[in-house]
Design a protein around this motif. Structure first.
Motif, PDB file in Angstrom:
ATOM      1  N   LYS A  81      21.628 -45.421 -76.078  1.00 52.14           N
ATOM      2  CA  LYS A  81      22.662 -46.448 -75.994  1.00 52.14           C
ATOM      3  C   LYS A  81      22.221 -47.643 -75.157  1.00 52.14           C
ATOM      4  CE  LYS A  81      27.399 -47.168 -74.345  1.00 52.14           C
ATOM      5  NZ  LYS A  81      28.581 -46.524 -73.702  1.00 52.14           N
ATOM      6  N   CYS A 128      25.479 -39.966 -83.657  1.00 47.00           N
ATOM      7  CA  CYS A 128      24.539 -40.959 -84.161  1.00 47.00           C
ATOM      8  C   CYS A 128      24.604 -40.995 -85.683  1.00 47.00           C
ATOM      9  CB  CYS A 128      23.102 -40.648 -83.728  1.00 47.00           C
ATOM     10  SG  CYS A 128      22.842 -40.695 -81.943  1.00 47.00           S
ATOM     11  N   TYR A 144      22.942 -45.264 -82.615  1.00 51.29           N
ATOM     12  CA  TYR A 144      24.062 -44.798 -81.790  1.00 51.29           C
ATOM     13  C   TYR A 144      25.383 -45.326 -82.336  1.00 51.29           C
ATOM     14  CZ  TYR A 144      27.151 -44.241 -77.771  1.00 51.29           C
ATOM     15  OH  TYR A 144      28.199 -43.920 -76.969  1.00 51.29           O
TER      16      TYR A 144
END
Length: 248
Positions: A81, A128, A144
């Motif tokens: 992330k 994801c 993500y």
């Protein structure tokens, strides 16, 4: 032989040797110790501290494995992330970025046996977006999925803006189609008008010719007609010499 004291040349040399990645099979996750070779790893597993840690974990091994698995997933997703956001990246390439930190949680201490199993888990859990990578690197690509309230609100606004732009585009296309249709109708009407005008002019010319002919007939000056006829060819009797009259 005891450990080298902090700050000594031997301690610095050992740190330099241990810098970077080492063999995964020579890493002890329980003690968080990386050994440089097989002999060093065997000696470590026979040490008192390692045996003590293994006895503690042996009381409830499933709980410890679950803790390692959760920490591994949390660190993996957090790095994904922060470093790449919601952009796609090859899974194997990103895993190399993750294990660049030699103090990370290793996969052999988790409940996942292979990387393929772990990446499928991320896709099934909706953490994801996983796709097959058609590029040269192969494998999978991951991205993500940010499910935070701020991200959901941002995506909703983006969808609304996209729908608004789409509606405006559709309205413009419909208006353009109406204009094209109207132009075609006007062109057809113009063609019909020109055709009618041409027919009316032709009819007018014919009516004028007919009127002129009637006026000529009324004045007695009719058009002269010639009729040529050829008679029959005279016969032999008709062309014979007449007989002479006898005089008395």
């Amino acid at each position: 032989m005891g450990r080298a004291e902090v700050g000594t040349p031997k301690y610095i040399a050992n740190k330099m040797k241990a810098k970077g990645l080492q063999r995964l099979r020579w890493y002890c996750q329980v003690c968080e110790k990386q050994c440089r070779d097989e002999n060093g790893f065997r000696c470590h597993t026979q040490s008192e501290s390692h045996v003590r840690q293994m006895l503690i974990i042996g009381e409830n091994p499933q709980r410890k494995i679950a803790e390692y698995s959760e920490q591994f997933k949390r660190d993996f997703v957090s790095l994904l992330k922060s470093s790449h956001g919601e952009k796609k990246i090859n899974f194997n390439k990103f895993y190399q970025e993750y294990i660049a930190d030699r103090n990370h949680i290793h996969m052999n201490a988790t409940r996942w046996v292979s990387l393929s199993e772990f990446v499928k888990y991320l896709g099934d859990q909706g953490i994801c977006k996983v796709e097959i990578d058609p590029g040269k690197e192969g494998g999978y690509t991951i991205a993500y999925i940010d499910n935070s309230p701020e991200s959901i609100k941002r995506r909703d606004l983006a969808h609304k803006r996209e729908r608004g732009d789409k509606d405006d585009l559709e309205q413009e296309q419909k208006q353009l189609e109406r204009q094209v249709k109207k132009a075609k109708m006007e062109s057809e009407e113009l063609k019909k008008r020109k055709t009618k005008e041409g027919e009316s002019e032709e009819n007018k010319s014919e009516s004028e010719d007919a009127k002129y002919t009637k006026e000529l007939q009324r004045d007695g000056t009719q058009p002269i007609k010639l009729a040529l006829s050829f008679g029959k060819k005279p016969t032999a009797t008709a062309t014979a010499t007449p007989k002479r009259l006898k005089l008395k």
